[in-house]
Write an enzyme that holds these catalytic residues in place. Structure first.
Site, PDB file in Angstrom:
ATOM      1  N   SER A  89     -20.855 -22.261   3.986  1.00 58.77           N
ATOM      2  CA  SER A  89     -21.030 -22.874   2.677  1.00 58.77           C
ATOM      3  C   SER A  89     -20.127 -24.096   2.536  1.00 58.77           C
ATOM      4  O   SER A  89     -19.024 -24.146   3.091  1.00 58.77           O
ATOM      5  CB  SER A  89     -20.728 -21.864   1.577  1.00 58.77           C
ATOM      6  OG  SER A  89     -19.444 -21.325   1.729  1.00 58.77           O
TER       7      SER A  89
ATOM      8  N   TRP B  35     -22.747  -4.061   0.459  1.00 60.37           N
ATOM      9  CA  TRP B  35     -22.510  -4.729  -0.823  1.00 60.37           C
ATOM     10  C   TRP B  35     -23.623  -4.472  -1.834  1.00 60.37           C
ATOM     11  O   TRP B  35     -23.757  -5.200  -2.816  1.00 60.37           O
ATOM     12  CB  TRP B  35     -22.270  -6.231  -0.597  1.00 60.37           C
ATOM     13  CG  TRP B  35     -20.880  -6.489  -0.080  1.00 60.37           C
ATOM     14  CD1 TRP B  35     -19.853  -5.594   0.011  1.00 60.37           C
ATOM     15  CD2 TRP B  35     -20.349  -7.734   0.408  1.00 60.37           C
ATOM     16  NE1 TRP B  35     -18.738  -6.206   0.527  1.00 60.37           N
ATOM     17  CE2 TRP B  35     -18.998  -7.503   0.780  1.00 60.37           C
ATOM     18  CE3 TRP B  35     -20.883  -9.024   0.555  1.00 60.37           C
ATOM     19  CZ2 TRP B  35     -18.174  -8.510   1.297  1.00 60.37           C
ATOM     20  CZ3 TRP B  35     -20.062 -10.015   1.070  1.00 60.37           C
ATOM     21  CH2 TRP B  35     -18.723  -9.768   1.435  1.00 60.37           C
TER      22      TRP B  35
ATOM     23  N   ASP C 172     -23.661 -13.330   9.338  1.00 62.46           N
ATOM     24  CA  ASP C 172     -22.377 -12.941   8.741  1.00 62.46           C
ATOM     25  C   ASP C 172     -22.299 -11.434   8.546  1.00 62.46           C
ATOM     26  O   ASP C 172     -23.226 -10.826   8.005  1.00 62.46           O
ATOM     27  CB  ASP C 172     -22.220 -13.608   7.365  1.00 62.46           C
ATOM     28  CG  ASP C 172     -22.037 -15.115   7.472  1.00 62.46           C
ATOM     29  OD1 ASP C 172     -21.429 -15.560   8.459  1.00 62.46           O
ATOM     30  OD2 ASP C 172     -22.503 -15.837   6.567  1.00 62.46           O
TER      31      ASP C 172
ATOM     32  N   HIS D 161      -8.652 -20.149   1.000  1.00 65.20           N
ATOM     33  CA  HIS D 161      -8.309 -19.611  -0.316  1.00 65.20           C
ATOM     34  C   HIS D 161      -7.259 -20.444  -1.006  1.00 65.20           C
ATOM     35  O   HIS D 161      -6.983 -20.250  -2.179  1.00 65.20           O
ATOM     36  CB  HIS D 161      -7.803 -18.176  -0.167  1.00 65.20           C
ATOM     37  CG  HIS D 161      -8.824 -17.291   0.449  1.00 65.20           C
ATOM     38  ND1 HIS D 161      -9.983 -16.946  -0.218  1.00 65.20           N
ATOM     39  CD2 HIS D 161      -8.903 -16.716   1.660  1.00 65.20           C
ATOM     40  CE1 HIS D 161     -10.708 -16.184   0.579  1.00 65.20           C
ATOM     41  NE2 HIS D 161     -10.085 -16.040   1.720  1.00 65.20           N
TER      42      HIS D 161
HETATM   43  N1  GLN Z   1     -21.633 -18.019   5.376  1.00 61.27           N
HETATM   44  C1  GLN Z   1     -20.890 -17.555   4.245  1.00 61.27           C
HETATM   45  C2  GLN Z   1     -20.184 -18.728   3.587  1.00 61.27           C
HETATM   46  O1  GLN Z   1     -19.774 -19.598   4.252  1.00 61.27           O
HETATM   47  C3  GLN Z   1     -19.892 -16.509   4.610  1.00 61.27           C
HETATM   48  C4  GLN Z   1     -19.207 -15.926   3.399  1.00 61.27           C
HETATM   49  C5  GLN Z   1     -18.309 -14.769   3.688  1.00 61.27           C
HETATM   50  O2  GLN Z   1     -17.921 -14.594   4.807  1.00 61.27           O
HETATM   51  N2  GLN Z   1     -17.979 -13.976   2.704  1.00 61.27           N
HETATM   52  O3  GLN Z   1     -20.001 -18.762   2.406  1.00 61.27           O
END
Ligand code: GLN
Ligand code: ZN
Length: 763
Positions: A442, A570, A608, A703
């Site tokens: 993302s 999830w 992922d 983060h």
């Molecule tokens: N491909 C997702 C992103 O980049 C992976 C998000 C994640 O690992 N929680 O947002």
């Protein structure tokens, strides 16, 4: 008469009132009094919701976390806030969040970087608590004020209150020793504080106290078992009755211990621990209350009331007055109220029960047990009709999907050639430099992107307008990545609201709520999709976006998918078939997408699996069973491709020590993980295991708003190269960039690409 009670109620509010009140207070936009008022209002409302029960929990409310509340009750604050002169609520938030942590800056599964107090998962739920920090010098001093105030509040509302506290053994077990000292050694210091608490509650006329010891459903060694003996013998003379409360699993060989501790009652989880019932009925001394958690507090399905009565009535005959009934665990883990939902799938709706509805079910059961099934005939018949309609629905059970599962064979999860051979073919095709650079998927989700998605949902823009907008975003993202000089590009995920919901919406068998929020930590909530039926993929889900993105560049464009295990872990999932079966269906659906992407010319595909670890069962003895099918599912999803197609996977953590063999078994060509904060030390697990495939250890902590320097990242990769052969190292951030801003991402990635170039030059 069978007694009804509840173990805990969700505190966030049906419309997430607590979340908004907290965030507004943290931003300085509202007063402390206003926040306290929202707390009191929610407590009062939630007690009203539970008013039909015989005993109502008090003390389950917390402004941030119930474990942190317990730490405050025990006068146990971390060193770093001691002596800080502040309002107690502000001190409390300081422990939870640190001074400057942003309130809402984490993606699900990537929570660890936000709070100042270390957070970790509450057993196998998606709730995260603030970990108590112990040293050899830790001492405790009772502060019962919060609990006593809430007790008085409940009393003033005419309720029969049952205070809820976390028991001493679980409290110690949940904490961490900061100096390597033995936290069990603190038990002697802790017990007098608990005794004093029980005395103070008794002085208020409290009869029953619910004392939660869920640690009893995990594997305990002799010392921890012994701690239970010590603790509960110390409470033997307490002037209140204790309901020793376990949940989230079965007691197995700890049943004898639990049954014989000197307490007045025992609560068992009958959803996950039904096997305990028969032995416990024999073991339990005839003076004790047995509370049975008969309604699933972890899932959203309506209870099959008739089926529960079938096994519960004989128990009632045996126990008589000694039987209590309740949900299996606190209802913290389910949404508040099904009645809030206006747009729910009408076929699925009658199959569901959220917290309020679960308490209604409990009361129907109690009436059936106390006055006979005839007294609730209409309710039982309606319940049967709902249960039957779910069982018979063609959307729940689709023979064609079941048949596809039976065609899964070992071949399906097997790549054509071993990694070393594939790697050569991929290198030939992709022509990447050493230390190739990429990102996790993302890119920043700007307000414009969110607005466009909302407008499309509400019909304010049409499909053509929406696709045009998103293509514009993709084009911008590709242009930026080319300018940055990244090697393997991504399309940026602008079209995705959430990595599970996005795929769930395009698969059969999923439905979504508007208000089905569940607290994850602090003010943070998640809204898990509901996986109700057999899953298949009616049509390609990402191929158009990815092929468009690929058409804009010569460089390899990564296809970007969420893996089957994460989709499962999830979501609220079916309880009418094993999780492994639902997961295999998801795996087949993702596999089709993978193969379609490959057919469309996509050379690199990332799947992922950030939630893989979260699915580990509470007992280690059950890990292998889970890992076997979870890894198989990933392999089914990923490994149908030819040698030349490169499979990546991503996980948001780096604790792999205990599951390294399974991680290697995924056989992904490249795994990207979070490591920047651990200074690459966690790569030791890969080193020791001699992990054979390529690794992208994150060098940039997404983060944090900090921009990592080129030198820092070079240093991190050099450290990584001490453990992993450099030709198998990738250079990438820790996780996706969606919560960051472009003005943070551009300089950070500029430095990251520069770092890779420096390494290539061998400087
Ligand atoms: N491909 C997702 C992103 O980049 C992976 C998000 C994640 O690992 N929680 O947002
Ligand atoms: Zn991640």
């Amino acid at each position: 008469m069978v007694i009804t009670h509840n173990l805990g109620f969700p505190r966030i509010g049906a419309k997430r009132e607590l979340k908004f009140a907290l965030e507004s207070y943290w931003k300085g936009e509202s007063s402390r009094d206003a926040l306290r008022a929202v707390g009191a209002e929610l407590r009062a409302r939630h007690w009203q919701d539970q008013a039909g029960l015989d005993l109502i929990p008090v003390g389950d409310f917390a402004f941030y976390d119930q474990v942190l509340d317990m730490s405050f009750t025990l006068g146990h604050l971390p060193e770093r806030v001691r002596g800080v002169k502040d309002d107690v609520l502000d001190t409390y938030f300081r422990v939870a969040r640190g001074r400057s942590a942003p309130a809402a800056d984490a993606q699900a599964g990537c929570t660890s970087g936000v709070a100042a107090g270390e957070m970790t998962k509450w057993f196998d739920t998606n709730y995260h608590y603030i970990v108590p920090e112990f040293t050899a010098a830790t001492d405790f001093a009772l502060d019962a004020s919060r609990l006593l105030e809430q007790l008085a509040e409940a009393r003033s509302q005419g309720l029969n209150a049952k205070p809820v506290i976390i028991g001493p053994v679980t409290y110690l077990a949940l904490g961490k020793s900061k100096d390597g000292s033995d936290r069990l050694a603190l038990l002697d210091r802790l017990l007098p504080v608990y005794s004093e608490l029980l005395n103070q509650l008794a002085a208020q006329g409290v009869q029953w106290v619910q004392i939660d010891e869920p640690i009893l459903v995990t594997e305990l060694d002799e010392r921890w078992r012994h701690a239970f003996e010590i603790a509960y013998h110390a409470f033997k003379t307490a002037p209140v009755k204790l309901l020793l409360t376990t949940y989230f699993g079965d007691l197995q060989d700890q049943g004898y211990l639990a049954a014989h501790l000197p307490v007045a009652g025992l609560h068992l989880d009958m959803v996950r621990g039904r096997n305990d019932l028969a032995p416990l009925l024999n073991l339990l001394p005839s003076t004790k209350i047995l509370s049975l958690g008969v309604i699933d507090g972890r899932n959203v399905w309506k209870t099959d009331l008739n089926a529960v009565l079938d096994w519960l009535e004989p128990v009632r005959d045996q126990l008589g007055e000694r039987l209590w009934i309740a949900p299996s665990c606190s209802l913290l883990h389910v949404p508040v109220d099904l009645d809030s939902e206006q747009r729910l799938d009408p076929e699925v709706r009658p199959w569901l029960a959220f917290a309020r509805q679960k308490l209604d079910e409990l009361q129907v059961l109690a009436r059936a047990l106390n006055q006979g099934r005839e007294s609730v005939r209409a309710e039982l018949d309606a319940n049967r009709a709902a249960i039957d309609s779910r069982r018979q629905s063609a959307r729940v059970n689709d023979p064609a999907i079941k048949a596809a599962l039976s065609r899964i064979d070992a071949q399906m999860g097997q790549r054509q050639s071993p990694y070393a051979e594939r790697a050569l073919k991929q290198a030939e095709r992709l022509r990447l430099p050493r230390f190739p650079t990429t990102t996790i998927g993302s890119f920043p989700q700007t307000p414009e992107i969110r607005r466009a998605r909302q407008q499309f949902r509400s019909g304010a823009i049409d499909e053509a307008g929406y696709v045009g907008f998103m293509r514009g975003e993709i084009a911008r993202c590709v242009r930026e990545q080319e300018r940055l000089g990244l090697d393997v590009l991504v399309h940026g995920e602008a079209e995705r609201n959430d990595m599970v919901e996005y795929f769930g919406e395009q698969l059969t068998g999923f439905t979504f709520t508007e208000f089905g929020w569940v607290q994850s930590y602090g003010s943070r909530c998640v809204k898990p999709p509901i996986l109700f039926g057999d899953v298949h993929r009616p049509k390609p889900m990402t191929v158009d976006w990815i092929t468009y993105a690929q058409s804009l560049t010569e460089r390899p464009m990564k296809g970007m998918l969420t893996g089957p295990v994460t989709m499962l872990n999830w979501s609220f999932v079916r309880d009418d078939q094993p999780r492994s079966v639902s997961c295999r269906q998801l795996a087949l659906a993702i596999r089709e997408e993978v193969l379609d992407l490959e057919r469309a010319g996509v050379r690199v595909i990332q799947i992922d699996e950030p939630a893989l670890r979260e699915g580990l069962p509470l007992r280690r003895s059950q890990w292998k069973g889970y890992l076997d099918w979870a890894i198989e599912c990933f392999r089914i999803a990923a490994n149908g491709v030819s040698d030349e197609t490169q499979i990546h996977t991503h996980m948001c953590y780096s604790e792999f020590n205990d599951i390294m063999a399974s991680i290697a078994d995924l056989d992904a060509d490249v795994i990207t993980i979070e490591t920047s904060r651990s200074d690459m030390e966690l790569l030791a697990a890969f080193e020791h295991f001699q992990y054979p495939n390529a690794i992208g250890p994150g060098v940039y902590d997404v983060h944090s708003p900090n921009i990592p320097s080129e030198a820092q990242m070079v240093e991190l990769i050099r450290k990584a190269a001490e453990r992993i052969p450099p030709e198998r190292l990738w250079v990438n951030p820790d996780c996706g960039l969606k919560t960051r801003q472009w003005n943070e991402v551009i300089p950070a990635l500029t430095n990251m690409v520069a770092a890779a170039k420096t390494l290539r030059a061998g400087l």
